[in-house]
Write a protein that holds these residues in place. Sequence first.
Motif, mmCIF file in Angstrom:
data_model
loop_
_atom_site.group_PDB
_atom_site.id
_atom_site.type_symbol
_atom_site.label_atom_id
_atom_site.label_comp_id
_atom_site.label_asym_id
_atom_site.label_seq_id
_atom_site.Cartn_x
_atom_site.Cartn_y
_atom_site.Cartn_z
ATOM 1 N N GLY A 1 6.479 69.720 -57.040
ATOM 2 C CA GLY A 1 5.197 70.342 -57.357
ATOM 3 C C GLY A 1 4.281 69.407 -58.122
ATOM 4 N N ILE A 2 4.829 68.687 -59.088
ATOM 5 C CA ILE A 2 4.025 67.724 -59.856
ATOM 6 C C ILE A 2 3.495 66.628 -58.937
ATOM 7 C CG2 ILE A 2 4.165 65.920 -61.624
ATOM 8 C CD1 ILE A 2 6.213 67.737 -63.065
ATOM 9 N N SER A 3 4.335 66.151 -58.037
ATOM 10 C CA SER A 3 3.917 65.092 -57.116
ATOM 11 C C SER A 3 2.799 65.572 -56.200
ATOM 12 C CB SER A 3 5.115 64.627 -56.273
ATOM 13 O OG SER A 3 6.140 64.105 -57.103
ATOM 14 N N ALA A 4 2.891 66.815 -55.753
ATOM 15 C CA ALA A 4 1.840 67.377 -54.895
ATOM 16 C C ALA A 4 0.515 67.441 -55.646
ATOM 17 C CB ALA A 4 2.245 68.756 -54.399
ATOM 18 N N ALA A 5 0.568 67.861 -56.914
ATOM 19 C CA ALA A 5 -0.650 67.926 -57.719
ATOM 20 C C ALA A 5 -1.240 66.531 -57.914
ATOM 21 C CB ALA A 5 -0.353 68.577 -59.063
ATOM 22 N N GLY A 6 -0.382 65.548 -58.180
ATOM 23 C CA GLY A 6 -0.857 64.179 -58.341
ATOM 24 C C GLY A 6 -1.496 63.640 -57.075
ATOM 25 N N ALA A 7 -0.902 63.968 -55.909
ATOM 26 C CA ALA A 7 -1.471 63.524 -54.641
ATOM 27 C C ALA A 7 -2.844 64.149 -54.411
ATOM 28 C CB ALA A 7 -0.523 63.874 -53.492
ATOM 29 N N ALA A 8 -2.983 65.436 -54.736
ATOM 30 C CA ALA A 8 -4.280 66.102 -54.564
ATOM 31 C C ALA A 8 -5.334 65.500 -55.481
ATOM 32 C CB ALA A 8 -4.136 67.592 -54.823
ATOM 33 N N LEU A 9 -4.929 65.130 -56.696
ATOM 34 C CA LEU A 9 -5.882 64.565 -57.653
ATOM 35 C C LEU A 9 -6.391 63.188 -57.223
ATOM 36 C CD1 LEU A 9 -4.251 65.609 -61.046
ATOM 37 C CD2 LEU A 9 -6.367 66.487 -60.043
ATOM 38 N N ALA A 10 -5.728 62.559 -56.253
ATOM 39 C CA ALA A 10 -6.229 61.286 -55.728
ATOM 40 C C ALA A 10 -7.628 61.440 -55.167
ATOM 41 C CB ALA A 10 -5.283 60.764 -54.649
ATOM 42 N N ALA A 11 -7.975 62.652 -54.724
ATOM 43 C CA ALA A 11 -9.313 62.897 -54.200
ATOM 44 C C ALA A 11 -10.394 62.650 -55.241
ATOM 45 C CB ALA A 11 -9.419 64.338 -53.684
ATOM 46 N N GLY A 12 -10.026 62.711 -56.510
ATOM 47 C CA GLY A 12 -10.998 62.482 -57.578
ATOM 48 C C GLY A 12 -11.621 61.101 -57.534
#
Length: 258
Positions: A223-234
């Motif tokens: 779950g943490i990794s998924a959140a980190g991957a999504a935050l790459a959009a920033g």
Amino acid sequence: MQTLTAPIAIVLDALSYLFAAASVVAIREGTPQRSGQLPSVGVVPAIRAGLRVVFGEPVLRAVTLGTATFVFWSSASSALLVLFLLRDLGFAPWLLGVVLSAGATGGLLGAVAAAPLGRRFGSGRTMTYALLLGGVGAGVAPLAGLVPASGALVLIVLSQLVGWFGQQVYNVQQVPVRYALTPDQLHGRVNATIRTVVWGSAPLGALLGGFLGEQWGLPAVLGISAAGAALAAGWIFRSPAQRVHHVADLQPTRIPVG
């Protein structure tokens, strides 16, 4: 693998690489001569030139850091996903093959859809949405541990389809942006810089994922990794890359490399 055993499956995989290598050797087209080639320099000046262009051009910088962030967290997730499927969810090897095939299918669909989505929303916004979608898809996977076995398979397949769809849409959009912004004579140095930064993050992400998975458990770290991957959009959203509508609007950077 389940039918023939793992060693045979690995041999067949190795043979596929040999077939790919033979296919490349069979290509008869020569390398085109480019005009305005830079003079040959040492390794360090060449590296410095690549770094100056990649990190001096705002859109290139955002795309590079966005891709590296996504690869970092995706690698953290990949280091744990197979273990999660086989050990925690009890998937048979053939089900693991189904899951990976779903990811490949999502990637194929993403490749087909990438160009129309780029025309509809613009390259910058499409890259942002695609990275977010890739992270959201990955975030579905740890939820599979909360439902019965049949539901778990559905969630994992959905995770792979959506996640790889987003990743492939992003890749189809971001690579032309990189090439449009790079002067012809600097493609080699810029590409080497970007790939070193991006894929250099992969082993670091895998190491962190494995370490955290041992400490906190597989679902939590997935779950943490998924959140980190999504935050790459920033990286895209907060940069001029977000405003790029089409690669035809971009001109190669004029940052000096000397």
